[in-house]
Design a protein around this motif. Structure first.
Motif, PDB file in Angstrom:
ATOM      1  N   MET A  74       0.845  -1.165   0.000  1.00 57.41           N
ATOM      2  CA  MET A  74       0.000   0.000   0.000  1.00 57.41           C
ATOM      3  C   MET A  74       0.889   1.225   0.000  1.00 57.41           C
ATOM      4  O   MET A  74       2.055   1.154   0.385  1.00 57.41           O
ATOM      5  CB  MET A  74      -0.928  -0.006   1.207  1.00 57.41           C
ATOM      6  N   SER A  75       0.346   2.309  -0.433  1.00 54.80           N
ATOM      7  CA  SER A  75       1.132   3.542  -0.428  1.00 54.80           C
ATOM      8  C   SER A  75       0.864   4.324   0.850  1.00 54.80           C
ATOM      9  O   SER A  75      -0.176   4.164   1.504  1.00 54.80           O
ATOM     10  CB  SER A  75       0.784   4.406  -1.641  1.00 54.80           C
ATOM     11  N   TYR A  76       1.804   5.162   1.201  1.00 49.03           N
ATOM     12  CA  TYR A  76       1.664   5.995   2.390  1.00 49.03           C
ATOM     13  C   TYR A  76       0.445   6.912   2.263  1.00 49.03           C
ATOM     14  O   TYR A  76      -0.305   7.088   3.218  1.00 49.03           O
ATOM     15  CB  TYR A  76       2.944   6.813   2.584  1.00 49.03           C
ATOM     16  N   GLU A  77       0.230   7.462   1.071  1.00 52.22           N
ATOM     17  CA  GLU A  77      -0.912   8.352   0.849  1.00 52.22           C
ATOM     18  C   GLU A  77      -2.234   7.630   1.105  1.00 52.22           C
ATOM     19  O   GLU A  77      -3.157   8.198   1.695  1.00 52.22           O
ATOM     20  CB  GLU A  77      -0.903   8.935  -0.565  1.00 52.22           C
ATOM     21  N   ASP A  78      -2.338   6.364   0.643  1.00 52.56           N
ATOM     22  CA  ASP A  78      -3.556   5.579   0.877  1.00 52.56           C
ATOM     23  C   ASP A  78      -3.765   5.324   2.364  1.00 52.56           C
ATOM     24  O   ASP A  78      -4.889   5.404   2.865  1.00 52.56           O
ATOM     25  CB  ASP A  78      -3.502   4.249   0.131  1.00 52.56           C
ATOM     26  N   LEU A  79      -2.681   5.023   3.085  1.00 56.84           N
ATOM     27  CA  LEU A  79      -2.797   4.779   4.516  1.00 56.84           C
ATOM     28  C   LEU A  79      -3.272   6.033   5.249  1.00 56.84           C
ATOM     29  O   LEU A  79      -4.154   5.957   6.100  1.00 56.84           O
ATOM     30  CB  LEU A  79      -1.469   4.306   5.097  1.00 56.84           C
ATOM     31  N   ILE A  80      -2.734   7.180   4.905  1.00 54.99           N
ATOM     32  CA  ILE A  80      -3.155   8.432   5.535  1.00 54.99           C
ATOM     33  C   ILE A  80      -4.605   8.741   5.171  1.00 54.99           C
ATOM     34  O   ILE A  80      -5.408   9.123   6.028  1.00 54.99           O
ATOM     35  CB  ILE A  80      -2.227   9.592   5.119  1.00 54.99           C
ATOM     36  N   LYS A  81      -4.973   8.532   3.911  1.00 52.91           N
ATOM     37  CA  LYS A  81      -6.327   8.841   3.451  1.00 52.91           C
ATOM     38  C   LYS A  81      -7.377   7.969   4.142  1.00 52.91           C
ATOM     39  O   LYS A  81      -8.420   8.457   4.569  1.00 52.91           O
ATOM     40  CB  LYS A  81      -6.411   8.649   1.937  1.00 52.91           C
ATOM     41  N   LEU A 122      -7.101  -1.467  -2.201  1.00 53.45           N
ATOM     42  CA  LEU A 122      -5.845  -0.828  -2.551  1.00 53.45           C
ATOM     43  C   LEU A 122      -4.620  -1.508  -1.960  1.00 53.45           C
ATOM     44  O   LEU A 122      -3.501  -1.063  -2.177  1.00 53.45           O
ATOM     45  CB  LEU A 122      -5.872   0.650  -2.108  1.00 53.45           C
ATOM     46  N   LEU A 123      -4.818  -2.587  -1.217  1.00 57.46           N
ATOM     47  CA  LEU A 123      -3.707  -3.356  -0.669  1.00 57.46           C
ATOM     48  C   LEU A 123      -3.193  -4.274  -1.771  1.00 57.46           C
ATOM     49  O   LEU A 123      -3.965  -5.010  -2.385  1.00 57.46           O
ATOM     50  CB  LEU A 123      -4.174  -4.166   0.534  1.00 57.46           C
ATOM     51  N   ARG A 124      -1.892  -4.216  -2.051  1.00 51.78           N
ATOM     52  CA  ARG A 124      -1.323  -4.974  -3.166  1.00 51.78           C
ATOM     53  C   ARG A 124      -0.423  -6.093  -2.659  1.00 51.78           C
ATOM     54  O   ARG A 124       0.209  -5.970  -1.631  1.00 51.78           O
ATOM     55  CB  ARG A 124      -0.482  -4.047  -4.055  1.00 51.78           C
TER      56      ARG A 124
END
Length: 42
Positions: A1-8, A20-22
């Motif tokens: 996952m990307s940091y932006e997705d985690l924050i969002k 969105l978890l890959r």
């Protein structure tokens, strides 16, 4: 996952629920902002 997705989304669970978890292969070259978890069998 990307940091932006985690924050969002706020948590790993909600990122996963949003689809969105890959899962990548072992020779994946990480990108800036990726959060990775390594899984292995001992």
């Amino acid at each position: 996952m990307s940091y932006e997705d985690l924050i969002k989304y706020g948590s790993e669970k909600t990122v996963h629920e949003a689809g969105l978890l890959r899962e990548e292969v072992k020779d994946y070259v990480g990108q800036d902002g990726d959060i990775m978890e390594s899984r292995f069998n001992v």
